[in-house]
Design a protein around this motif. Structure first.
Motif, PDB file in Angstrom:
ATOM      1  N   SER A 319      15.194  15.392  14.757  1.00 35.03           N
ATOM      2  CA  SER A 319      15.967  15.497  13.529  1.00 35.03           C
ATOM      3  C   SER A 319      15.298  14.710  12.395  1.00 35.03           C
ATOM      4  O   SER A 319      15.177  15.202  11.262  1.00 35.03           O
ATOM      5  N   SER A 320      14.821  13.483  12.710  1.00 33.73           N
ATOM      6  CA  SER A 320      14.102  12.705  11.674  1.00 33.73           C
ATOM      7  C   SER A 320      12.872  13.469  11.200  1.00 33.73           C
ATOM      8  O   SER A 320      12.588  13.541  10.004  1.00 33.73           O
ATOM      9  N   TYR A 321      12.154  14.039  12.163  1.00 34.45           N
ATOM     10  CA  TYR A 321      10.931  14.769  11.817  1.00 34.45           C
ATOM     11  C   TYR A 321      11.250  16.014  10.985  1.00 34.45           C
ATOM     12  O   TYR A 321      10.590  16.287   9.972  1.00 34.45           O
ATOM     13  N   ALA A 322      12.297  16.757  11.409  1.00 32.69           N
ATOM     14  CA  ALA A 322      12.649  18.004  10.716  1.00 32.69           C
ATOM     15  C   ALA A 322      12.980  17.729   9.251  1.00 32.69           C
ATOM     16  O   ALA A 322      12.623  18.502   8.364  1.00 32.69           O
ATOM     17  N   ARG A 323      13.672  16.622   9.001  1.00 29.11           N
ATOM     18  CA  ARG A 323      14.099  16.312   7.630  1.00 29.11           C
ATOM     19  C   ARG A 323      12.973  15.758   6.773  1.00 29.11           C
ATOM     20  O   ARG A 323      12.918  16.009   5.583  1.00 29.11           O
ATOM     21  N   MET A 324      12.115  14.932   7.425  1.00 32.68           N
ATOM     22  CA  MET A 324      11.052  14.290   6.649  1.00 32.68           C
ATOM     23  C   MET A 324       9.716  14.383   7.376  1.00 32.68           C
ATOM     24  O   MET A 324       9.175  13.366   7.833  1.00 32.68           O
ATOM     25  N   PRO A 325       9.169  15.599   7.498  1.00 31.16           N
ATOM     26  CA  PRO A 325       7.923  15.729   8.260  1.00 31.16           C
ATOM     27  C   PRO A 325       6.788  14.892   7.681  1.00 31.16           C
ATOM     28  O   PRO A 325       5.908  14.438   8.431  1.00 31.16           O
ATOM     29  N   GLY A 326       6.834  14.638   6.370  1.00 34.30           N
ATOM     30  CA  GLY A 326       5.760  13.865   5.733  1.00 34.30           C
ATOM     31  C   GLY A 326       5.701  12.423   6.204  1.00 34.30           C
ATOM     32  O   GLY A 326       4.677  11.757   6.059  1.00 34.30           O
ATOM     33  N   ARG A 327       6.794  11.922   6.793  1.00 31.67           N
ATOM     34  CA  ARG A 327       6.815  10.548   7.315  1.00 31.67           C
ATOM     35  C   ARG A 327       6.048  10.428   8.626  1.00 31.67           C
ATOM     36  O   ARG A 327       5.780   9.337   9.106  1.00 31.67           O
ATOM     37  N   PHE A 328       5.758  11.594   9.233  1.00 30.45           N
ATOM     38  CA  PHE A 328       5.138  11.590  10.564  1.00 30.45           C
ATOM     39  C   PHE A 328       3.839  12.389  10.541  1.00 30.45           C
ATOM     40  O   PHE A 328       3.771  13.432   9.896  1.00 30.45           O
ATOM     41  N   GLY A 329       2.857  11.912  11.259  1.00 23.33           N
ATOM     42  CA  GLY A 329       1.596  12.655  11.364  1.00 23.33           C
ATOM     43  C   GLY A 329       1.614  13.497  12.628  1.00 23.33           C
ATOM     44  O   GLY A 329       0.963  13.152  13.606  1.00 23.33           O
ATOM     45  N   VAL A 330       2.384  14.581  12.593  1.00 20.50           N
ATOM     46  CA  VAL A 330       2.470  15.436  13.787  1.00 20.50           C
ATOM     47  C   VAL A 330       1.553  16.635  13.583  1.00 20.50           C
ATOM     48  O   VAL A 330       1.710  17.376  12.613  1.00 20.50           O
ATOM     49  N   ALA A 331       0.607  16.804  14.484  1.00 15.69           N
ATOM     50  CA  ALA A 331      -0.325  17.930  14.360  1.00 15.69           C
ATOM     51  C   ALA A 331       0.421  19.237  14.610  1.00 15.69           C
ATOM     52  O   ALA A 331       1.233  19.322  15.527  1.00 15.69           O
ATOM     53  N   THR A 332       0.172  20.231  13.770  1.00 15.19           N
ATOM     54  CA  THR A 332       0.877  21.510  13.927  1.00 15.19           C
ATOM     55  C   THR A 332      -0.053  22.614  14.450  1.00 15.19           C
ATOM     56  O   THR A 332       0.417  23.668  14.861  1.00 15.19           O
ATOM     57  N   GLU A 333      -1.362  22.344  14.459  1.00 15.67           N
ATOM     58  CA  GLU A 333      -2.313  23.392  14.861  1.00 15.67           C
ATOM     59  C   GLU A 333      -2.009  23.896  16.265  1.00 15.67           C
ATOM     60  O   GLU A 333      -1.861  23.105  17.200  1.00 15.67           O
ATOM     61  N   GLY A 334      -1.908  25.209  16.397  1.00 15.28           N
ATOM     62  CA  GLY A 334      -1.739  25.819  17.719  1.00 15.28           C
ATOM     63  C   GLY A 334      -0.344  25.702  18.281  1.00 15.28           C
ATOM     64  O   GLY A 334      -0.093  26.111  19.413  1.00 15.28           O
ATOM     65  N   ARG A 335       0.579  25.120  17.515  1.00 18.54           N
ATOM     66  CA  ARG A 335       1.934  25.023  18.055  1.00 18.54           C
ATOM     67  C   ARG A 335       3.015  25.255  17.016  1.00 18.54           C
ATOM     68  O   ARG A 335       4.153  24.866  17.177  1.00 18.54           O
ATOM     69  N   ARG A 336       2.602  25.927  15.923  1.00 22.49           N
ATOM     70  CA  ARG A 336       3.601  26.347  14.934  1.00 22.49           C
ATOM     71  C   ARG A 336       3.354  27.826  14.629  1.00 22.49           C
ATOM     72  O   ARG A 336       2.230  28.217  14.313  1.00 22.49           O
ATOM     73  N   TRP A 337       4.414  28.595  14.780  1.00 21.90           N
ATOM     74  CA  TRP A 337       4.315  30.041  14.612  1.00 21.90           C
ATOM     75  C   TRP A 337       5.222  30.448  13.453  1.00 21.90           C
ATOM     76  O   TRP A 337       6.387  30.032  13.414  1.00 21.90           O
ATOM     77  N   ARG A 338       4.675  31.249  12.504  1.00 19.14           N
ATOM     78  CA  ARG A 338       5.500  31.646  11.359  1.00 19.14           C
ATOM     79  C   ARG A 338       5.409  33.138  11.094  1.00 19.14           C
ATOM     80  O   ARG A 338       4.373  33.740  11.341  1.00 19.14           O
ATOM     81  N   LYS A 339       6.502  33.668  10.574  1.00 22.20           N
ATOM     82  CA  LYS A 339       6.520  35.089  10.211  1.00 22.20           C
ATOM     83  C   LYS A 339       5.749  35.295   8.932  1.00 22.20           C
ATOM     84  O   LYS A 339       5.833  34.454   8.037  1.00 22.20           O
TER      85      LYS A 339
END
Ligand SMILES: Nc1ncnc2c1ncn2[C@@H]1O[C@H](COP(=O)(O)OP(=O)(O)OP(=O)(O)O)[C@@H](O)[C@H]1O
Length: 339
Positions: A319-339
């Motif tokens: 929930s913290s990440y969803a609201r403020m992704p910029g606060r966290f350095g979470v890599a999205t490559e290869g694990r985020r899928w978008r329409k």
């Protein structure tokens, strides 16, 4: 690295923590409102995760999530993600096609625990022993449950960066004469004793059986919960020793992880077991083993250790990440899928 304009998630956001036995979901409707939690779903009751989300979440609300961030136990590779300890296979492309979502991100379950410890309140944790958390310093989370999960949380470039790994599989060895008697009886994995052979539910039973074998007595307890309950109540000698030694080994491995990450921000015990054996962890063994790291004894004394008591810590982290992704350095490559 995703561009900053790509980083955010559109509301409403479905978040989920998918374990081997239980799946927990919430919907976050906007930046400020408290997430709406849905009843815990038993994974065994649904053939697929899509059916579980449809019946357990979407059919129970008029809110249609646009994005989803799901934490799963298992390695995230490719477009089909099988779960550890559960027959579900997460297929983000099918979710985009069938569940009305346009953005799906999958993270590791221990990464979600690491995200959680960045923002736990005092009411969500109990400190064991001395030490003080230093602001902006790295933290580590260890979770003995079905297995032993480990993740670091490193603070760099004004963001928290979760570092998921396989720290639960480091080697663990005997140090005292008594441990030398017990260790030959610990069940091994391909010839070695990894930390997870002892520091999880199955491992606690393994340790209890090894103690019985070392003492030449027949084991009578058959379940990890029985070992901890009898051990904590001091009703069974081998179980009581198993719980004390479990605390020692957890302290030892937690101390090693603190050294690796220089975790002056603290070491956090998550997962199902620490809360259930809290009286044992408050005993002398855990903290003594944690601090017994010459030549760094005084460093270790200054590092605090906590048991996470938040009932839905992983969801809180997502929930913290969803609201403020910029606060966290979470890599999205290869694990985020978008329409
Ligand atoms: N009182 C207890 N003492 C020690 N171990 C216990 C106790 N109760 C349950 N366990 C063990 O804890 C493990 C489950 O841990 P936990 O509740 O953390 O599950 P988990 O790994 O989060 O699973 P899930 O996949 O459902 O999320 C099992 O091995 C179980 O046997």
């Amino acid at each position: 690295m995703a561009r900053s304009s790509d980083e955010h998630f559109s509301f409403p956001i479905l978040i989920g923590d998918i374990g081997g036995t239980n799946a927990r979901f919430s919907i976050i409707t906007d930046q400020h409102t408290t997430p709406r939690d849905f009843p815990i779903i038993q994974t065994a009751n649904y053939a697929t995760i899509d059916e579980a989300i449809q019946a357990g979440v979407l059919d129970k609300t008029s809110v249609q999530p646009v994005s989803a961030i799901l934490a799963v136990a298992g390695p995230i590779r490719g477009d089909e993600i099988p779960l550890t300890n559960c027959p579900w296979v997460v297929k983000p492309l099918d979710m985009l096609a069938n569940l009305g979502l346009s953005d799906v991100m999958i993270v590791n379950d221990f990464e979600a625990q690491a995200l959680a410890i960045a923002s736990l309140g005092d009411e969500d944790q109990i400190q064991i022993g001395r030490g003080e958390s230093l602001q902006g310093h790295s933290k580590v989370v260890l979770g003995p449950g079905t297995g032993l999960g480990v993740a670091g949380l490193v603070h760099a470039r004004h963001a928290w960066i979760p570092v998921p790994g396989e720290g639960g599989h480091v080697d663990l060895g005997p140090r005292s004469d008594r441990e030398n008697e017990i260790f030959p009886h610990i069940e091994r994995i391909e010839g070695r004793v990894s930390a997870e052979q002892i520091l999880c539910g199955r491992g606690l039973l393994n340790l209890y059986r090894a103690i019985c074998a070392a003492d030449g007595v027949a084991p009578i307890l058959t379940d990890p919960a029985e070992v901890s309950t009898s051990g904590l109540a001091n009703e069974n000698k081998a179980a009581a020793e198993a719980i004390r030694l479990f605390s020692t080994y957890l302290g030892r491995v937690a101390g090693d992880m603190a050294l690796v990450f220089m975790a002056r921000g603290g070491v956090y015990l998550a997962g199902g077991i620490p809360q259930k054996i809290l009286p044992a962890l408050k005993g002398p063994e855990f903290r003594a083993a944690f601090e017994d790291k010459a030549p760094h004894g005084s460093l270790m004394q200054s590092i605090p250790t906590f048991v996470v008591t938040h009932p839905l810590a992983a969801l809180a982290g997502l929930s913290s990440y969803a609201r403020m992704p910029g606060r966290f350095g979470v890599a999205t490559e290869g694990r985020r899928w978008r329409k």
